[in-house]
Design a protein around this motif. Structure first.
Motif, PDB file in Angstrom:
ATOM      1  N   GLY A 166      53.298  28.333  66.188  1.00  0.00           N
ATOM      2  CA  GLY A 166      52.348  27.321  65.762  1.00  0.00           C
ATOM      3  C   GLY A 166      52.646  26.758  64.396  1.00  0.00           C
ATOM      4  O   GLY A 166      53.366  27.368  63.592  1.00  0.00           O
TER       5      GLY A 166
ATOM      6  N   THR B 227      50.367  25.003  61.085  1.00  0.00           N
ATOM      7  CA  THR B 227      48.996  24.917  60.586  1.00  0.00           C
ATOM      8  C   THR B 227      48.905  23.892  59.461  1.00  0.00           C
ATOM      9  O   THR B 227      49.820  23.769  58.635  1.00  0.00           O
ATOM     10  CB  THR B 227      48.503  26.276  60.059  1.00  0.00           C
ATOM     11  OG1 THR B 227      49.288  26.670  58.928  1.00  0.00           O
ATOM     12  CG2 THR B 227      48.612  27.347  61.140  1.00  0.00           C
TER      13      THR B 227
ATOM     14  N   THR C  31      53.302  29.991  62.271  1.00  0.00           N
ATOM     15  CA  THR C  31      52.861  31.278  62.804  1.00  0.00           C
ATOM     16  C   THR C  31      53.646  31.617  64.057  1.00  0.00           C
ATOM     17  O   THR C  31      54.207  30.739  64.740  1.00  0.00           O
ATOM     18  CB  THR C  31      51.367  31.251  63.160  1.00  0.00           C
ATOM     19  OG1 THR C  31      51.142  30.291  64.210  1.00  0.00           O
ATOM     20  CG2 THR C  31      50.513  30.888  61.956  1.00  0.00           C
TER      21      THR C  31
ATOM     22  N   SER D  36      52.658  30.775  54.899  1.00  0.00           N
ATOM     23  CA  SER D  36      52.010  29.534  54.470  1.00  0.00           C
ATOM     24  C   SER D  36      52.236  29.290  52.989  1.00  0.00           C
ATOM     25  O   SER D  36      52.581  30.205  52.231  1.00  0.00           O
ATOM     26  CB  SER D  36      50.503  29.577  54.763  1.00  0.00           C
ATOM     27  OG  SER D  36      49.867  30.567  53.977  1.00  0.00           O
TER      28      SER D  36
ATOM     29  N   THR E 163      45.355  24.396  63.779  1.00  0.00           N
ATOM     30  CA  THR E 163      46.606  24.990  64.203  1.00  0.00           C
ATOM     31  C   THR E 163      46.994  24.410  65.559  1.00  0.00           C
ATOM     32  O   THR E 163      46.148  24.311  66.461  1.00  0.00           O
ATOM     33  CB  THR E 163      46.487  26.514  64.341  1.00  0.00           C
ATOM     34  OG1 THR E 163      46.126  27.080  63.087  1.00  0.00           O
ATOM     35  CG2 THR E 163      47.813  27.125  64.787  1.00  0.00           C
TER      36      THR E 163
ATOM     37  N   ASN F 155      49.441  25.263  68.580  1.00  0.00           N
ATOM     38  CA  ASN F 155      50.257  26.341  69.123  1.00  0.00           C
ATOM     39  C   ASN F 155      51.010  25.887  70.366  1.00  0.00           C
ATOM     40  O   ASN F 155      50.431  25.215  71.245  1.00  0.00           O
ATOM     41  CB  ASN F 155      49.386  27.549  69.501  1.00  0.00           C
ATOM     42  CG  ASN F 155      48.885  28.284  68.287  1.00  0.00           C
ATOM     43  OD1 ASN F 155      49.655  28.648  67.411  1.00  0.00           O
ATOM     44  ND2 ASN F 155      47.585  28.503  68.226  1.00  0.00           N
TER      45      ASN F 155
END
Length: 303
Positions: A37, A39, A70, A86, A288, A290
């Motif tokens: 993912g 973000t 992620t 991040s 987010t 994904n």
């Protein structure tokens, strides 16, 4: 602060204890899958350079963006593990956050501190879905709320902006790293451990993509994300550089009455510079996207 921390984590811990019962039905490895993912969140902080030095006081005008990536692995119908990296910024300014007409906030307005801190974070969290998926990823529910908690490591570098002309050789508008200056006569770490926890929800866009929204708090064990914690140093002479004197003693370098930051030196020595009751926190809230990595399905072998 401690009560907030306890109350926020209690539901997550309870769900974690109940998870084995919810997973009684067999969940084979063929139903497990990974997702990656990206973000985009809004980042802010709770600390000394806010309207009030406590949770949940923050200034929305100080919000800055945070970007991250992620990778998530689903272990059971309701439990997943996620690793994330991040990078974002927190910032604060007494001139914008403190109300000079508020008796409790006036000393912060006069203090006239400011900072920005670019924070890189590596996190590992467990996610507990409130709606189980006992099927494969294709048949996952359309909407899933969840809670999460875990551990994170972060590294930052608080800096202060030179806001006016001065007699110590600093250029107006420049940013100066504050930790090496020991503005309160103390050393502190720019990196540390944080406890991330929060809530979120995912929405199934199609077979391969989920869109999520999440609010996550980071409880740190550091009161110096903003370089402000306790008292002014006992004497200006103990600050060994002009930059340290500018940020740690008299922000304006000797201004005029009524301008924030013009405390008399005789009143500053040893007086309160910040609230040391609580450590600093930072918070992220945002979206987010994904992408699910379809698991490989091994075909049966026939002899």
């Amino acid at each position: 602060m401690k009560q907030f921390f306890t109350y926020a984590l209690t539901p997550l811990l309870a769900l974690g204890l109940l998870a084995p019962a919810a997973n009684a039905q067999q969940f084979t490895k063929r139903k497990q899958y990974n997702s990656v993912g990206v973000t985009l969140t809004a980042m802010n902080y709770f600390g000394d350079i806010t309207p009030k030095p406590s949770i949940p006081s923050l200034r929305f005008g100080a919000t800055r963006p945070n970007l991250g990536v992620t990778i998530t692995h689903r272990f059971t119908p309701i439990i997943s593990g996620r690793a994330g990296l991040s990078y974002g910024r927190i910032t604060g300014s007494d001139n914008k956050a403190a109300d000079q007409n508020d008796a409790d906030a006036k000393y912060r307005y006069n203090r006239n501190m400011n900072f920005r801190n670019d924070i890189a974070e590596l996190s590992f969290v467990g996610i507990v879905d409130l709606i189980p998926n006992r099927n494969n990823y294709i048949k996952r529910p359309d909407f899933v709320p969840y809670v999460f908690g875990g551990v994170a490591g972060y590294a930052g570098n608080p800096k202060g902006e030179v806001t006016d002309d001065n007699s110590v050789g600093l250029s107006k508008g420049s940013f100066v790293a504050l930790q090496p200056l020991k503005t309160e006569g103390k050393s502190y770490n720019k990196a540390g451990i944080a406890i991330p926890f929060g809530v979120g929800a995912r929405y199934k866009l199609n077979k391969s993509f989920d869109l999520g929204f999440e609010i996550g708090f980071r409880k740190t064990f550091n009161d110096y994300l903003d370089d402000v914690s306790t008292n002014y140093v006992a004497s200006r002479a103990s600050l060994t550089s002009g930059a340290a004197q500018y940020f740690g003693w008299d922000i304006t370098g000797g201004g005029t009455a009524g301008v924030p930051g013009t405390w008399e030196e005789t009143n500053q020595a040893g007086y309160k510079r910040g609230e040391s009751k609580d450590d600093d926190w930072y918070v992220q809230a945002g979206f987010t996207l994904n992408y699910i990595l379809a698991p490989r399905v091994k075909s049966p072998k026939f002899r």
